[in-house]
Design an enzyme around this catalytic site. Structure first.
Site, mmCIF file in Angstrom:
data_model
loop_
_atom_site.group_PDB
_atom_site.id
_atom_site.type_symbol
_atom_site.label_atom_id
_atom_site.label_comp_id
_atom_site.label_asym_id
_atom_site.label_seq_id
_atom_site.Cartn_x
_atom_site.Cartn_y
_atom_site.Cartn_z
ATOM 1 N N ASP A 67 0.931 -1.154 0.113
ATOM 2 C CA ASP A 67 -0.022 0.009 -0.017
ATOM 3 C C ASP A 67 0.933 1.374 0.048
ATOM 4 O OD1 ASP A 67 0.871 -0.509 2.734
ATOM 5 O OD2 ASP A 67 -1.075 -0.723 3.476
ATOM 6 N N ASP A 136 -7.260 -2.557 14.383
ATOM 7 C CA ASP A 136 -8.650 -2.949 13.981
ATOM 8 C C ASP A 136 -8.844 -4.127 13.182
ATOM 9 O OD1 ASP A 136 -7.666 -1.764 11.673
ATOM 10 O OD2 ASP A 136 -9.046 -0.272 11.471
ATOM 11 N N HIS A 138 -7.078 -4.764 10.336
ATOM 12 C CA HIS A 138 -7.010 -4.557 8.859
ATOM 13 C C HIS A 138 -5.694 -5.270 8.507
ATOM 14 C CE1 HIS A 138 -4.658 -0.283 9.641
ATOM 15 N NE2 HIS A 138 -3.710 -1.115 9.249
ATOM 16 N N GLU A 143 -9.497 -1.980 5.462
ATOM 17 C CA GLU A 143 -10.318 -1.586 6.797
ATOM 18 C C GLU A 143 -11.323 -2.521 7.111
ATOM 19 O OE1 GLU A 143 -8.556 0.073 8.683
ATOM 20 O OE2 GLU A 143 -8.146 2.284 8.321
HETATM 21 C C1 GLP Z 1 -0.456 -0.006 8.778
HETATM 22 C C2 GLP Z 1 -0.104 -0.727 7.208
HETATM 23 C C3 GLP Z 1 -0.163 -2.215 7.374
HETATM 24 C C4 GLP Z 1 0.381 -2.399 8.908
HETATM 25 C C5 GLP Z 1 -0.626 -2.008 10.122
HETATM 26 C C6 GLP Z 1 0.103 -2.281 11.112
HETATM 27 O O1 GLP Z 1 -1.270 1.088 8.719
HETATM 28 N N1 GLP Z 1 -0.831 -0.279 6.239
HETATM 29 O O2 GLP Z 1 0.284 -2.788 6.414
HETATM 30 O O3 GLP Z 1 0.433 -3.779 8.935
HETATM 31 O O4 GLP Z 1 -0.946 -0.815 9.611
HETATM 32 O O5 GLP Z 1 1.111 -1.236 11.548
HETATM 33 P P1 GLP Z 1 2.121 -1.296 12.479
HETATM 34 O O6 GLP Z 1 3.079 -2.504 12.245
HETATM 35 O O7 GLP Z 1 2.955 -0.138 12.550
HETATM 36 O O8 GLP Z 1 1.443 -1.642 13.892
#
Ligand code: GLP
Length: 261
Positions: A67, A136, A138, A143
């Site tokens: 993404d 959440d 995702h 989402e």
């Molecule tokens: C982000 C990314 C995801 C990631 C998730 C967790 O927003 N788009 O690909 O896995 O949220 O993030 P973090 O590893 O910083 O907790």
């Protein structure tokens, strides 16, 4: 779903690095799906170390990131282009032309998303997809409520995800509302999904993904339908699971022929 619980994130990241390295050694022209966020940072550091010290060769690897934020420049400090450069691409030898990240500045989002999907198909599909998990539930930026068969497209972030990611945006810039993300259908076509989740902030999302019903309300739960999904958790992220002893017994007592780590 294979649930592997290690005491710490560092130990779980070690296992993840060994799995990714094994994938590349077995198939040097592997196609990797890559994630951003705090979770995979240690994994990327370990892979970079394996590249420098043990000759792990990424020269035939192709990568596709999950993404990118819409409307921010690839050089912006919080962009996923910049994140990947700083944490991984500048430290290993994936050829630039084999690196793919959605273009958050594209003028034609639907055409760009369709081309991204086509590029994944042209590369032969993703062999191993690294995933984090939103608090959440995702995956990528799919989402809660995302279609379970979605493809790469624009998504609107929830307030919770925007607030979770505020820490990456300094200097008064707001977290964008929109992103381009691989879809859940795209992720599910990867041959192996390797999800990492660390810390108590992920415990509810992990429990819902692993032991709850499969539902669009918890995108991570879709991995229950994936034939080769491995979850690497630290103790805190695993703390709300109910079958912990079973997962740990299974992992410790794998028959030798089944061990792939
Ligand atoms: C982000 C990314 C995801 C990631 C998730 C967790 O927003 N788009 O690909 O896995 O949220 O993030 P973090 O590893 O910083 O907790």
């Amino acid at each position: 779903m294979e649930v592997i619980i290690l005491p710490t994130a560092a130990e779980a990241s070690e296992i993840a690095a060994r799995l990714v390295a094994r994938q590349i050694r077995e198939k040097p022209a592997s196609v990797l799906g890559l994630a951003t966020g705090g979770t995979p940072c240690k994994l990327y550091e370990l892979l970079a170390r394996m590249h420098h010290s043990n000759g792990l060769d990424f020269s035939r690897v192709t990568s596709f990131n999950l993404d990118e934020y819409v409307g921010i420049d690839p050089t912006h400090p919080a962009s996923y282009h910049r994140f990947m450069d700083e944490n991984f691409f500048s430290k290993v030898n994936i050829p630039r032309e084999k690196i793919h990240i959605p273009d958050g500045l594209t003028k034609d989002v639907p055409a760009h998303c369709a081309a991204y999907e086509q590029a994944i198909r042209d590369a032969g599909g993703i062999d191993l997809q690294i995933l984090g998990l939103g608090s959440d539930g995702h995956l990528g930026f799919n989402e809660p409520g995302s279609s379970l068969v979605s493809r790469t497209r624009i998504k609107t972030l929830t307030a919770r995800t925007r607030s979770d990611n505020e820490r990456f945006f300094t200097g008064g810039m707001e977290v964008p509302h929109h992103t381009i993300t691989m879809g859940l259908g795209t992720i599910m076509e990867s041959r192996i999904c390797l999800l990492l989740a660390f810390g108590e902030g992920k415990a509810r999302a992990v429990a819902a993904s692993v032991e709850g019903p499969v539902t669009a309300s918890v995108p991570g739960s879709l991995l229950q339908f994936h034939p080769r999904a491995k979850l690497l958790l630290d103790a805190e992220a695993a703390s709300l699971l109910t079958r912990t002893e079973y997962y740990q017994w299974v992992y410790k007592n794998k028959p030798a022929w089944q061990i792939d780590l």
